[in-house]
Structure formats: structure tokens, C-alpha cells
Design a protein around this motif. Sequence first.
Motif, short mmCIF file in Angstrom:
data_model
loop_
_atom_site.label_atom_id
_atom_site.label_comp_id
_atom_site.label_asym_id
_atom_site.label_seq_id
_atom_site.Cartn_x
_atom_site.Cartn_y
_atom_site.Cartn_z
N PHE A 339 -28.92 -0.25 54.08
CA PHE A 339 -29.62 1.01 54.36
C PHE A 339 -28.99 1.71 55.56
O PHE A 339 -28.74 2.92 55.53
CB PHE A 339 -31.11 0.75 54.61
CG PHE A 339 -31.77 1.83 55.39
CD1 PHE A 339 -32.03 3.06 54.81
CD2 PHE A 339 -32.11 1.65 56.72
CE1 PHE A 339 -32.63 4.09 55.54
CE2 PHE A 339 -32.71 2.66 57.45
CZ PHE A 339 -32.97 3.88 56.87
N LYS A 340 -28.72 0.96 56.64
CA LYS A 340 -28.15 1.56 57.85
C LYS A 340 -26.77 2.17 57.56
O LYS A 340 -26.45 3.27 58.04
CB LYS A 340 -28.03 0.51 58.96
CG LYS A 340 -27.54 1.10 60.29
CD LYS A 340 -27.43 0.04 61.36
CE LYS A 340 -27.04 0.65 62.70
NZ LYS A 340 -25.83 1.50 62.62
N LYS A 341 -25.99 1.49 56.77
CA LYS A 341 -24.66 2.00 56.43
C LYS A 341 -24.78 3.32 55.66
O LYS A 341 -24.03 4.27 55.92
CB LYS A 341 -23.93 0.95 55.59
CG LYS A 341 -22.51 1.35 55.23
CD LYS A 341 -21.84 0.24 54.42
CE LYS A 341 -20.42 0.66 54.02
NZ LYS A 341 -19.73 -0.39 53.22
N GLU A 342 -25.72 3.38 54.73
CA GLU A 342 -25.92 4.59 53.95
C GLU A 342 -26.49 5.72 54.81
O GLU A 342 -26.13 6.89 54.62
CB GLU A 342 -26.85 4.28 52.77
CG GLU A 342 -26.80 5.29 51.64
CD GLU A 342 -25.43 5.35 50.97
OE1 GLU A 342 -25.04 6.47 50.57
OE2 GLU A 342 -24.75 4.32 50.88
N LEU A 343 -27.37 5.38 55.75
CA LEU A 343 -27.93 6.38 56.65
C LEU A 343 -26.84 6.98 57.54
O LEU A 343 -26.76 8.21 57.71
CB LEU A 343 -29.02 5.75 57.53
CG LEU A 343 -29.71 6.68 58.55
CD1 LEU A 343 -30.43 7.82 57.84
CD2 LEU A 343 -30.68 5.89 59.43
N ASP A 344 -25.98 6.13 58.09
CA ASP A 344 -24.85 6.62 58.91
C ASP A 344 -23.97 7.56 58.11
O ASP A 344 -23.53 8.61 58.61
CB ASP A 344 -24.02 5.44 59.42
CG ASP A 344 -24.76 4.57 60.42
OD1 ASP A 344 -25.76 5.06 61.00
OD2 ASP A 344 -24.35 3.41 60.63
N SER A 345 -23.72 7.19 56.86
CA SER A 345 -22.86 7.99 56.00
C SER A 345 -23.48 9.36 55.74
O SER A 345 -22.78 10.39 55.78
CB SER A 345 -22.61 7.25 54.68
OG SER A 345 -21.95 8.08 53.76
N TYR A 346 -24.80 9.36 55.49
CA TYR A 346 -25.44 10.64 55.17
C TYR A 346 -25.50 11.56 56.40
O TYR A 346 -25.26 12.76 56.27
CB TYR A 346 -26.86 10.42 54.64
CG TYR A 346 -27.51 11.74 54.29
CD1 TYR A 346 -27.21 12.38 53.09
CD2 TYR A 346 -28.38 12.37 55.18
CE1 TYR A 346 -27.77 13.60 52.77
CE2 TYR A 346 -28.94 13.60 54.86
CZ TYR A 346 -28.63 14.22 53.66
OH TYR A 346 -29.18 15.44 53.35
N ILE A 347 -25.79 11.02 57.56
CA ILE A 347 -25.86 11.85 58.77
C ILE A 347 -24.50 12.46 59.05
O ILE A 347 -24.40 13.64 59.43
CB ILE A 347 -26.34 11.02 59.99
CG1 ILE A 347 -27.76 10.50 59.76
CG2 ILE A 347 -26.29 11.88 61.26
CD1 ILE A 347 -28.84 11.54 59.60
N ASP A 348 -23.44 11.71 58.85
CA ASP A 348 -22.09 12.24 59.03
C ASP A 348 -21.83 13.38 58.04
O ASP A 348 -21.28 14.44 58.40
CB ASP A 348 -21.06 11.13 58.83
CG ASP A 348 -19.64 11.62 59.02
OD1 ASP A 348 -19.27 11.94 60.17
OD2 ASP A 348 -18.91 11.70 58.02
#
Length: 372
Positions: A339-348
Motif C-alpha cells: 500500500f505504501k509503495k502504491e501511495l508514494d507512486s500516486y502522490i508522485d
Amino acid sequence: MKRKSETQKILAVRDYHKGKKVTDICKEYNCAKSTFYTWVRPYTEKKNKYGTVRLKDLQLANNRIRKLENELEIIHNSSFFKELTMKDKKAGIDEQYGKYSVHELCDAFSLPTGTYYNHLLRNKNEKNYFAERRAMLSGKISEIFNASRQTYGIKRIRHSLQQQGITISEKLVSELMREMGLSPIQASSKANYKKAIEQRRIDRLKQKFDVREPNTVWVSDMTCFDLNGHRMYICVYLDLYSRKVLAYNHGRNPSTNLATRTITEAIRKEQPGKGLIVHTDNGGPYISYSMSKIAARYGITQSFSHPGTPHDNAVAEAFFRTLKKERIYRNNFKSEAEFKKELDSYIDFYNNQREQHYLRYHSPVQFELQMA
């Protein structure tokens, strides 16, 4: 058989409740079992919502009440009482006024309470016994109140007056304190504190989301969703100028630490000047002492939505709607790390690539570069 005293009966019942056999008790007190059982009920304690009471005590209290009712009836039926005029009754109540409630006094003198209250209203401005007594009591109450450093309430003030030999009802103490505007600190300090806090929670934004300079107004909010049976919370801070995500974090609880950690991160990255407004809802993390300390340290002015009015923080609400619709609800995360990896990707993606109609179809970063 010699009649047993009340003390002997109580001792016998006490032995019974301690587990002693009835046969042994009857032998010791030389009485029949049937006689002993007649002692048990009156001297057995019963528990109710007011505490523990003996039936014998209730019987004595009922006898006392009946005796007082009979005495009052005797007085009311006497020719002397029947010859009392209404003026005499009012004068009698005036003498006892303040020692008992008006209803008790009027019942004792068989005078309607409305009649006596009218009498009080007609005479309230006159220099009579009633007015003099109220003035005296007001002075005493004020002295006791100030001597207690404004901490004594109705019950303590009444007790202090009684120690001085002054009989007065709690109702009259309350009435006179209210007339003088006396309110004990314990009763009012919490209310005053809450009122002061409410006064500080001002909506300075007033749904004006168009901002002309970066780092002048930030907005923040938290949202939650289910991650494999556990609640996951996301905290985000955005700049209203470009709608850019300045900082974000996630955690298992909507804690003060989550909010303060995220704003500290945003401050470290952006280095805003004094006068920054940060608008949030009235959630516990945002109104906490820790958050107010950060605001004071960095010269930040806090702004708050009105309770139950999510539109006051519409930009933050819209960001979370977009995040959930475009990324979170489209994935079935197997772990918090995923989840954290996907959240970082989306914010970028959101900051650098996702075009927004409000920004003239630029991403937040593109908009800032164009307006620089």
C-alpha cells in the motif's frame, strides 16, 4: 417469659446473620422460634439505590411522619389557627422566610404559594423585614464567597452560614448568589476554558480557496479505509495555491502524532514564512496542544471548519475522493508495504503529471514552474 429489650433482639438477629443456628439462639435467649422470626424482619438490613437501611428504621421513620402529620392537623384544626387572617399568615411566613422553602412555609400556614409570591412582589422594594434579611444574607454570602477565593458553591456557603447560627435554604442561597453574579471557579472554569477554545477555532478561510501566492494557505485532513481488516489512516497537507501535496503519512490511528509529524515534514520541505494559515477540521489532532505549540513556534495561524461542514475544507476532501477513486479502490493491497509503495507512486503522479482543470490543465508542479 420475660420481654426482651430492643438491644437483645438486635444482638440475636446479628448472631443469626453471622450463621449461628436458630435453635442455639432461641435456647440462649429463652424464646420460641416463631417469636425469634418476628424479630428478624424488622432488624434485617435491605439494600436499595439510596444505600442500606433496616426495616425497623423505616418503621420508626413512618411513625415519626405520622406523628408530625397528626400534630400539623391538630394545629390546623384549632380555633386559634382558623382565626388567623391572611395578613397574619403572610407575616408568619415572612419571619421564617429563607429558613425553609416557600412551598413548605405556605403548606404549614395553609396559604397558596401564588398569594405569597404576589405579596413578595408588592413588597420587594419596601424597607421591611424581608428586604433587610435578604440584604444581610447577601452581605454574609459575599463575605464567605470572597474568603473562599471564589471556590465555595451553594452547599458550602449554606454550611458556613449555619455554623454562624443562620438558618437558610439552599434555594435562597442559590437565588442570592445568582442576583450578585457569584459563580464558583470549579463550576465555571471548565466552561470558560471551553468557551475560550471555541473562540479560537475561527474559520479564517470562509471557503475562499483561490490563493495568489504559494505557502500562504495550507489545508489538511485525514481519511481512512480498510486494509485487510484493519483501518488505515492517511494524513495529507496541500498548498491551496497549486493544490500540491506538500507532505503525507499513514498510520493505524488518527493520532496527534500523525498530524504533527506530517506538518513538521511539510514545514521542513517548504520553509514557509510567518503568517501562514493552516486550515483543518475540528478533529482532536488538529486542536491538540501539540499542534498549537507547532503553530506558535513557526508563526502559523490556525483556521478551522465549522462543525459538520465538510465544504469548509472542500479541497482536502476532493483530494481524498480522487485518491480513493483513482488508486485505492482499484487495488487489493496484500500488505501495508505494498500500500505504501502504491501511495508514494500516486502522490508522485498527482504532483508531477496529473492535470487539473483548476490549474488550467497543468499538474501542481507544472503550474508552479509556469507561475514562477
